[in-house]
Design an enzyme around this catalytic site. Structure first.
Site, mmCIF file in Angstrom:
data_model
loop_
_atom_site.group_PDB
_atom_site.id
_atom_site.type_symbol
_atom_site.label_atom_id
_atom_site.label_comp_id
_atom_site.label_asym_id
_atom_site.label_seq_id
_atom_site.Cartn_x
_atom_site.Cartn_y
_atom_site.Cartn_z
ATOM 1 N N HIS A 94 -6.191 3.334 0.550
ATOM 2 C CA HIS A 94 -5.936 3.502 1.995
ATOM 3 C C HIS A 94 -6.722 4.749 2.372
ATOM 4 O O HIS A 94 -6.498 5.824 1.791
ATOM 5 C CB HIS A 94 -4.425 3.664 2.241
ATOM 6 C CG HIS A 94 -4.033 3.842 3.688
ATOM 7 N ND1 HIS A 94 -3.079 3.041 4.308
ATOM 8 C CD2 HIS A 94 -4.442 4.741 4.628
ATOM 9 C CE1 HIS A 94 -2.932 3.435 5.569
ATOM 10 N NE2 HIS A 94 -3.743 4.469 5.780
ATOM 11 N N HIS A 115 -8.186 8.081 3.195
ATOM 12 C CA HIS A 115 -7.519 9.378 3.329
ATOM 13 C C HIS A 115 -8.528 10.500 3.194
ATOM 14 O O HIS A 115 -9.503 10.389 2.446
ATOM 15 C CB HIS A 115 -6.395 9.546 2.288
ATOM 16 C CG HIS A 115 -6.799 9.263 0.875
ATOM 17 N ND1 HIS A 115 -6.927 7.998 0.366
ATOM 18 C CD2 HIS A 115 -7.124 10.104 -0.145
ATOM 19 C CE1 HIS A 115 -7.302 8.061 -0.900
ATOM 20 N NE2 HIS A 115 -7.436 9.333 -1.234
ATOM 21 N N CYS A 118 0.835 -1.199 0.000
ATOM 22 C CA CYS A 118 0.000 0.000 0.000
ATOM 23 C C CYS A 118 0.874 1.256 0.000
ATOM 24 O O CYS A 118 1.734 1.436 0.860
ATOM 25 C CB CYS A 118 -0.909 -0.017 1.223
ATOM 26 S SG CYS A 118 -1.775 1.536 1.488
ATOM 27 N N CYS A 129 0.664 3.278 3.253
ATOM 28 C CA CYS A 129 1.366 2.596 4.357
ATOM 29 C C CYS A 129 2.869 2.816 4.212
ATOM 30 O O CYS A 129 3.570 3.019 5.209
ATOM 31 C CB CYS A 129 1.034 1.107 4.376
ATOM 32 S SG CYS A 129 -0.590 0.735 5.091
ATOM 33 N N GLY A 165 -13.788 8.057 -7.668
ATOM 34 C CA GLY A 165 -12.488 8.670 -7.959
ATOM 35 C C GLY A 165 -11.381 8.284 -7.001
ATOM 36 O O GLY A 165 -10.302 8.882 -7.034
ATOM 37 N N HIS A 196 -8.821 14.365 2.107
ATOM 38 C CA HIS A 196 -8.226 15.528 1.456
ATOM 39 C C HIS A 196 -8.634 16.763 2.249
ATOM 40 O O HIS A 196 -9.814 16.920 2.588
ATOM 41 C CB HIS A 196 -8.779 15.704 0.037
ATOM 42 C CG HIS A 196 -8.439 14.610 -0.920
ATOM 43 N ND1 HIS A 196 -7.432 14.720 -1.854
ATOM 44 C CD2 HIS A 196 -8.987 13.385 -1.118
ATOM 45 C CE1 HIS A 196 -7.378 13.627 -2.590
ATOM 46 N NE2 HIS A 196 -8.308 12.788 -2.166
ATOM 47 N N ASP A 248 -0.314 16.791 -0.594
ATOM 48 C CA ASP A 248 -0.624 16.030 -1.806
ATOM 49 C C ASP A 248 0.401 16.350 -2.898
ATOM 50 O O ASP A 248 0.803 17.496 -3.086
ATOM 51 C CB ASP A 248 -2.033 16.394 -2.294
ATOM 52 C CG ASP A 248 -2.587 15.360 -3.265
ATOM 53 O OD1 ASP A 248 -3.511 14.633 -2.902
ATOM 54 O OD2 ASP A 248 -2.059 15.288 -4.409
ATOM 55 N N HIS A 289 -4.269 0.607 8.493
ATOM 56 C CA HIS A 289 -4.694 0.474 7.100
ATOM 57 C C HIS A 289 -6.175 0.121 7.026
ATOM 58 O O HIS A 289 -6.588 -0.949 7.452
ATOM 59 C CB HIS A 289 -3.885 -0.598 6.363
ATOM 60 C CG HIS A 289 -4.355 -0.766 4.943
ATOM 61 N ND1 HIS A 289 -3.823 -0.047 3.891
ATOM 62 C CD2 HIS A 289 -5.350 -1.527 4.411
ATOM 63 C CE1 HIS A 289 -4.467 -0.359 2.779
ATOM 64 N NE2 HIS A 289 -5.396 -1.267 3.072
ATOM 65 N N ASN A 330 -12.817 10.284 -1.024
ATOM 66 C CA ASN A 330 -13.387 9.533 -2.140
ATOM 67 C C ASN A 330 -13.391 8.063 -1.748
ATOM 68 O O ASN A 330 -12.384 7.532 -1.290
ATOM 69 C CB ASN A 330 -12.553 9.739 -3.406
ATOM 70 C CG ASN A 330 -12.561 11.185 -3.867
ATOM 71 O OD1 ASN A 330 -13.592 11.838 -3.848
ATOM 72 N ND2 ASN A 330 -11.404 11.705 -4.258
HETATM 73 P P1 5GP Z 1 -7.814 9.831 -4.315
HETATM 74 O O1 5GP Z 1 -7.839 10.062 -5.793
HETATM 75 O O2 5GP Z 1 -7.580 8.362 -3.974
HETATM 76 O O3 5GP Z 1 -8.976 10.417 -3.560
HETATM 77 O O4 5GP Z 1 -6.561 10.645 -3.771
HETATM 78 C C1 5GP Z 1 -5.270 10.176 -3.847
HETATM 79 C C2 5GP Z 1 -4.384 11.387 -3.754
HETATM 80 O O5 5GP Z 1 -3.069 10.931 -3.463
HETATM 81 C C3 5GP Z 1 -4.300 12.190 -5.046
HETATM 82 O O6 5GP Z 1 -4.724 13.524 -4.807
HETATM 83 C C4 5GP Z 1 -2.817 12.109 -5.444
HETATM 84 O O7 5GP Z 1 -2.321 13.316 -5.981
HETATM 85 C C5 5GP Z 1 -2.143 11.752 -4.131
HETATM 86 N N1 5GP Z 1 -0.934 10.962 -4.285
HETATM 87 C C6 5GP Z 1 -0.762 9.862 -5.067
HETATM 88 N N2 5GP Z 1 0.488 9.378 -4.948
HETATM 89 C C7 5GP Z 1 1.120 10.198 -4.051
HETATM 90 C C8 5GP Z 1 2.450 10.204 -3.513
HETATM 91 O O8 5GP Z 1 3.302 9.368 -3.819
HETATM 92 N N3 5GP Z 1 2.735 11.194 -2.622
HETATM 93 C C9 5GP Z 1 1.814 12.148 -2.261
HETATM 94 N N4 5GP Z 1 2.207 13.084 -1.390
HETATM 95 N N5 5GP Z 1 0.554 12.159 -2.744
HETATM 96 C C10 5GP Z 1 0.217 11.199 -3.622
HETATM 97 ZN ZN ZN Z 2 -2.271 1.272 3.699
#
Ligand code: 5GP
Ligand code: ZN
Length: 112
Positions: free
Chosen positions: A97, A99, A4, A7, A92, A101, A30, A46, A86
């Site tokens: 994992h 999270h 992950c 993680c 989206g 925003h 981000d 996780h 999300n």
């Molecule tokens: P999701 O689309 O799952 O709601 O959000 C995932 C977020 O993780 C996205 O906004 C993406 O830019 C961010 N993200 C993906 N990979 C990485 C990474 O390696 N480091 C950081 N800091 N953010 C990441």
């Molecule tokens: Zn995880």
């Protein structure tokens, strides 16, 4: 969860720009910000998504919201910000994992 991404970020195996950390959660900026301030807050436990929140683990969500409010005051955006999670590919979610925003620093359009 060995495979992950978040993680690995929590464990420091993948670098990130830390905003905050305690025993239950980790917050980091981000990599592709969608607002002047855009960071993610993740539970260290996780959980794949908000669909895995149960009465047994739900306290971490309240904790994360309290951390977000504290950071909003400390970082100076308490007057206006958005928290988004999300859940599932159809909504989206790209990293499986849980999270949250946190977006701030600009006029955020209304969201129904
Ligand atoms: P999701 O689309 O799952 O709601 O959000 C995932 C977020 O993780 C996205 O906004 C993406 O830019 C961010 N993200 C993906 N990979 C990485 C990474 O390696 N480091 C950081 N800091 N953010 C990441
Ligand atoms: Zn995880």
């Amino acid at each position: 969860m060995n495979d992950c991404l978040f993680c690995k970020i929590i464990a420091g195996e993948i670098p990130s720009k830390k905003v905050y950390e305690d025993e239950l959660c980790y917050a980091f900026y981000d990599i592709s910000p969608l607002a002047p301030t855009h960071f993610l807050v993740v539970p260290k436990l996780h959980l794949a998504s908000a669909a895995e929140i149960t009465p047994e683990n739900a306290a971490v969500v309240g904790h994360i919201y309290a951390v977000i409010a504290k950071l909003a005051h400390e970082l100076g955006f308490a007057e206006g910000f958005r928290v988004v999670t999300n859940c599932g590919e159809a909504a989206g979610q790209t990293v499986r994992h849980l999270h949250f925003h946190v977006l701030a620093g600009t006029t955020l359009g209304s969201f129904n």
